[in-house]
Motif scaffolding. Structure first.
Motif, mmCIF file in Angstrom:
data_model
loop_
_atom_site.group_PDB
_atom_site.id
_atom_site.type_symbol
_atom_site.label_atom_id
_atom_site.label_comp_id
_atom_site.label_asym_id
_atom_site.label_seq_id
_atom_site.Cartn_x
_atom_site.Cartn_y
_atom_site.Cartn_z
ATOM 1 N N UNK A 132 -44.826 0.460 -123.575
ATOM 2 C CA UNK A 132 -45.326 1.235 -122.442
ATOM 3 C C UNK A 132 -45.815 0.291 -121.341
ATOM 4 N N UNK A 133 -45.419 0.561 -120.127
ATOM 5 C CA UNK A 133 -45.904 -0.201 -118.979
ATOM 6 C C UNK A 133 -45.137 -1.459 -118.666
ATOM 7 N N UNK A 134 -44.190 -1.840 -119.520
ATOM 8 C CA UNK A 134 -43.553 -3.139 -119.354
ATOM 9 C C UNK A 134 -42.702 -3.221 -118.079
ATOM 10 N N UNK A 135 -42.160 -2.094 -117.644
ATOM 11 C CA UNK A 135 -41.296 -2.094 -116.457
ATOM 12 C C UNK A 135 -41.974 -1.502 -115.219
ATOM 13 N N UNK A 136 -43.248 -1.163 -115.319
ATOM 14 C CA UNK A 136 -43.889 -0.376 -114.267
ATOM 15 C C UNK A 136 -43.917 -1.050 -112.901
ATOM 16 N N UNK A 137 -43.919 -2.377 -112.853
ATOM 17 C CA UNK A 137 -43.989 -3.084 -111.572
ATOM 18 C C UNK A 137 -42.614 -3.410 -111.010
ATOM 19 N N UNK A 138 -41.578 -2.841 -111.606
ATOM 20 C CA UNK A 138 -40.206 -3.159 -111.186
ATOM 21 C C UNK A 138 -39.434 -1.859 -110.939
ATOM 22 N N UNK A 139 -39.579 -1.282 -109.757
ATOM 23 C CA UNK A 139 -38.885 -0.012 -109.486
ATOM 24 C C UNK A 139 -37.372 -0.132 -109.585
ATOM 25 N N UNK A 140 -36.839 -1.338 -109.397
ATOM 26 C CA UNK A 140 -35.390 -1.536 -109.437
ATOM 27 C C UNK A 140 -34.828 -1.539 -110.856
ATOM 28 N N UNK A 141 -35.692 -1.487 -111.851
ATOM 29 C CA UNK A 141 -35.216 -1.438 -113.237
ATOM 30 C C UNK A 141 -34.562 -0.090 -113.525
ATOM 31 N N UNK A 142 -33.385 -0.145 -114.102
ATOM 32 C CA UNK A 142 -32.729 1.024 -114.678
ATOM 33 C C UNK A 142 -32.670 0.762 -116.173
ATOM 34 N N UNK A 143 -33.509 1.468 -116.905
ATOM 35 C CA UNK A 143 -33.740 1.182 -118.318
ATOM 36 C C UNK A 143 -32.968 2.146 -119.205
ATOM 37 N N UNK A 144 -32.205 1.596 -120.126
ATOM 38 C CA UNK A 144 -31.400 2.385 -121.060
ATOM 39 C C UNK A 144 -32.004 2.272 -122.459
#
Length: 410
Positions: A190-202
């Motif tokens: 949880x929270x690992x990608x929160x500062x990276x809006x450009x992440x598209x996580x699968x």
């Protein structure tokens, strides 16, 4: 095939999880073969970019992680994967099986030549995949070193081009994101990608249908549920048959993802069993701009209510032994699909509520049936019942019309 106007891909990849190769030649092997063959056939139709640049298989590609299953998956890749297609492959709980992390990682390296975590650049786009550090539970599975590694890789990718999408992968869902993340997520990412809006996580793990509109979620970043090539399980708990529908095995879905030179992304949803695309195409035009996100909770089509046509009739076939068979004509809806049907049985004399449950509309099938047939038992012979059926959308809202029928059990 869905249309993507004025969109010229410079990147194309297939993304899937939960393939579940078994020790014997099961249907999953044939489904995987079809998925890869049809991905290449689809790419070949594009004269300007006739390439499948990557294949991403994110965990549980085997059923128990045995040597036989891993070798069978490697053989399938060897037969079909072309040199121009970069393989992103991560392991998860089923690869760990009973043998544990060390054995799974040794087999991954020896058989596939892969490390459990990978950062690759494909056609100028960053792909970052992270395997769990152990056979995970809903609470944990990714150690601090893993999380730190992912954050370092995200910083490197963002520094390369902050507007470019970053394709990030891990097997379990992140809590409170996509459909399936209630029961099939892992808290410590949880929270690992929160500062990276450009992440598209699968992510996968849940086996939830990819054509459910809740299988894409946007808040701080974009999340996608990858479904399965083996069987369905859904994330709702009021169904008469539980979370696994009776037609669970009619499941073989994955994504084909494309990006263009302007960093726009198109996500196409493919059904292997019918060898056809679902009609939806998900659009991410500015991955780095949260204000452009189309699939946020606030923008969900919650007021889009299903309805029965005026001529629709609920049929009840009364059977011996306190049972009946309901035949429910499918309701209509302006957008998306009807999610399910809320069914109530009442005492015909007093109106007292006696029983309530729901059944899915089978929206997860590429070609939905015209009616839903459901047997109900446990009725009292000689008792008069009224049964009421309401259609519901994906956000738990009933339609404005219902169907009713009255009968006497026998």
């Amino acid at each position: 095939m869905p249309k993507t106007e004025n969109f010229r891909p410079v990147l194309r990849f297939a993304a899937m999880s939960d393939v579940h190769f078994k020790d014997y030649h099961s249907v999953e092997r044939e489904r995987f073969r079809t998925a890869l063959a049809n991905s290449y056939a689809f790419a070949a139709q594009d004269a300007e970019h006739p390439t499948l640049d990557a294949l991403c298989v994110i965990g549980d590609f085997t059923d128990r992680g045995t040597e036989t299953q891993l070798q069978a998956f490697h053989e399938a890749l060897t037969k079909q994967l072309r040199p121009e297609t970069h393989l992103i492959l991560s392991i998860a709980s089923h690869e760990f099986g009973d043998a544990g992390t060390a054995v799974a990682e040794e087999r991954l390296a020896r058989i596939f030549g892969k490390k459990p975590d990978e950062h690759a650049v494909v056609q100028g786009f960053h792909f970052i995949s992270m395997s769990p550090s152990k056979k995970f539970s809903p609470k944990n599975g990714y150690c601090e070193q893993k999380r730190a590694w992912m954050l370092d890789q995200l910083d490197m990718a963002a520094a390369d081009d902050p507007k470019k999408p970053i394709f990030a992968f891990q097997h379990p869902h992140i809590p409170n994101t996509v459909y399936g993340s209630i029961g099939w997520s892992c808290d410590d990412i949880t929270g690992i990608y929160d500062d990276y809006p450009q992440v598209i996580n699968f992510s996968g793990h849940s086996h939830a249908p990819i054509n459910d509109p809740r299988s894409i979620h946007q808040n701080n970043f974009t999340s996608l549920n990858m479904g399965s090539l083996s069987y369905f399980e859904l994330d709702e708990f009021d169904k008469i048959y539980g979370t696994v529908p009776p037609d669970r095995a009619q499941c073989a879905q994955f994504y084909i993802v494309e990006a263009d030179a302007e960093n726009r992304v198109r996500i196409l949803l493919y059904d292997i069993l019918t060898e056809s695309f679902f009609p939806e195409v998900w659009h991410i035009d500015e991955p780095s701009n949260r204000d452009s996100f189309l699939y946020t909770d606030e923008k969900r089509k919650k007021d889009n209510l299903p309805y029965f046509k005026p001529q629709a009739v609920l049929s009840v076939e009364v059977k011996d032994g306190g049972a009946c068979v309901l035949r429910i004509p499918q309701a209509d809806i302006a957008e998306e699909y009807v999610n399910d049907y809320d069914i109530a049985f009442r005492d015909a004399k007093t109106g007292e509520a006696l029983r309530r449950f729901a059944v899915w509309s089978k929206y997860y099938l590429r070609h939905m049936p015209d009616e839903i047939v459901q047997e109900v038992d446990g009725l009292i012979p000689g008792k008069a019942y009224v049964v009421e059926v309401w259609p519901r959308n994906f956000y738990g809202r009933r339609g404005k019309t219902k169907l009713t029928a009255e009968f006497v059990a026998k």
